[in-house]
Design an enzyme around this catalytic site. Sequence first.
Site, PDB file in Angstrom:
ATOM      1  N   ASP A 126      69.204 -34.424  24.224  1.00 22.52           N
ATOM      2  CA  ASP A 126      68.018 -34.226  23.387  1.00 22.52           C
ATOM      3  C   ASP A 126      67.012 -33.271  24.020  1.00 22.52           C
ATOM      4  O   ASP A 126      66.788 -33.297  25.236  1.00 22.52           O
ATOM      5  CB  ASP A 126      67.346 -35.593  23.199  1.00 22.52           C
ATOM      6  CG  ASP A 126      66.534 -35.730  21.934  1.00 22.52           C
ATOM      7  OD1 ASP A 126      65.974 -34.730  21.474  1.00 22.52           O
ATOM      8  OD2 ASP A 126      66.447 -36.874  21.434  1.00 22.52           O
ATOM      9  N   SER A 179      60.865 -37.259  15.949  1.00 25.97           N
ATOM     10  CA  SER A 179      60.291 -36.072  16.580  1.00 25.97           C
ATOM     11  C   SER A 179      58.765 -36.115  16.468  1.00 25.97           C
ATOM     12  O   SER A 179      58.160 -37.078  16.917  1.00 25.97           O
ATOM     13  CB  SER A 179      60.912 -34.813  15.968  1.00 25.97           C
ATOM     14  OG  SER A 179      60.689 -33.690  16.789  1.00 25.97           O
ATOM     15  N   HIS A 203      69.138 -34.051  19.340  1.00 24.72           N
ATOM     16  CA  HIS A 203      67.874 -34.434  18.719  1.00 24.72           C
ATOM     17  C   HIS A 203      68.035 -35.205  17.411  1.00 24.72           C
ATOM     18  O   HIS A 203      67.055 -35.691  16.865  1.00 24.72           O
ATOM     19  CB  HIS A 203      67.058 -33.158  18.469  1.00 24.72           C
ATOM     20  CG  HIS A 203      65.594 -33.363  18.269  1.00 24.72           C
ATOM     21  ND1 HIS A 203      64.802 -34.098  19.131  1.00 24.72           N
ATOM     22  CD2 HIS A 203      64.753 -32.928  17.280  1.00 24.72           C
ATOM     23  CE1 HIS A 203      63.545 -34.087  18.702  1.00 24.72           C
ATOM     24  NE2 HIS A 203      63.498 -33.392  17.575  1.00 24.72           N
TER      25      HIS A 203
END
Length: 303
Positions: free
Chosen positions: A251, A111, A278
């Site tokens: 995602d 991320s 995610h």
Amino acid sequence: MPATPKRRKGTVPFGSYETWYQVTGDLSSGRPALVAVHGGPGSTHDYLRNLSELAEHTGPVVLYDQLGNGGSTHLPDKGPDFWTPDLFADELANLLEKLGIADNYVLFGQSWGGLLVTKFAAERPAGLRGLVIANAPASYPLWLQEAARLRAELPPGVNETLLRHEAAGTTDTEEYHAAMRPFYEKHVCRLKPWPRDYLASFYEVYNDPTVYYAMNGPSEFHVVGTLKDWSVVDHCPKVAVPTLIISGRHDEATPATVQPFHDLIPDNRWEIFEESSHLPHLEEPELFQKVMREFLEGVSVSL
């Protein structure tokens, strides 16, 4: 059966602060250390704990908490000007040096961590052997553009509730937090119930949201902090090591946000996890471990 890799924890000084870390395996083994750079910004290592399982097969694994959260120094009085990508890049470089692995390592950035490691790799540090960019957008403007589209697809009334609170500045209310949940369940973690390691990081953010609020904002999809215009697209062509790109089919880091990594990093492979959002390392752990082992073994062979 192979012996279980040893694990140790500690802190290293970073200026007048401390960075907490955990090492699984032997840093003197000669194999590149996998250094996991967590998301947020302002999250913790907890949700990435199962990366340590790779140490049994591919070499040592280093987890750490970025400054401001978890076991590292908390600085709740620091304002937004303090919390910058350069600060966290400097902290990462310091950790590599203090652990004695700056000459032989692979970076895994998840991320926000994916943007950070891309920026770091673009400087072409001599000891970097490989790069993994997991569930990361190449720019926050792209992230926000796609978040608006994903929000519009939520159940009727949800986005309207979110927008109303964002406009009123009441994102700390129970109603806003409840309205966040459908997005998180669809695009952040599709497992039910949410895994303990993910919840641990989730609660750490809200126990001390200093960094998350300053750099990101009140939620994954409402980025109003200092990162809202930040991009690493220009850094991508400068990455000079083999790169594995990871994303989930569902995602919040949608294909459009990931595409610049694939288009611009010279030597890369993009793996999309069909049953994940995610957090593929939690949502499809067996496939994730397989993909990571193949990549890390390939990096070791090429040395």
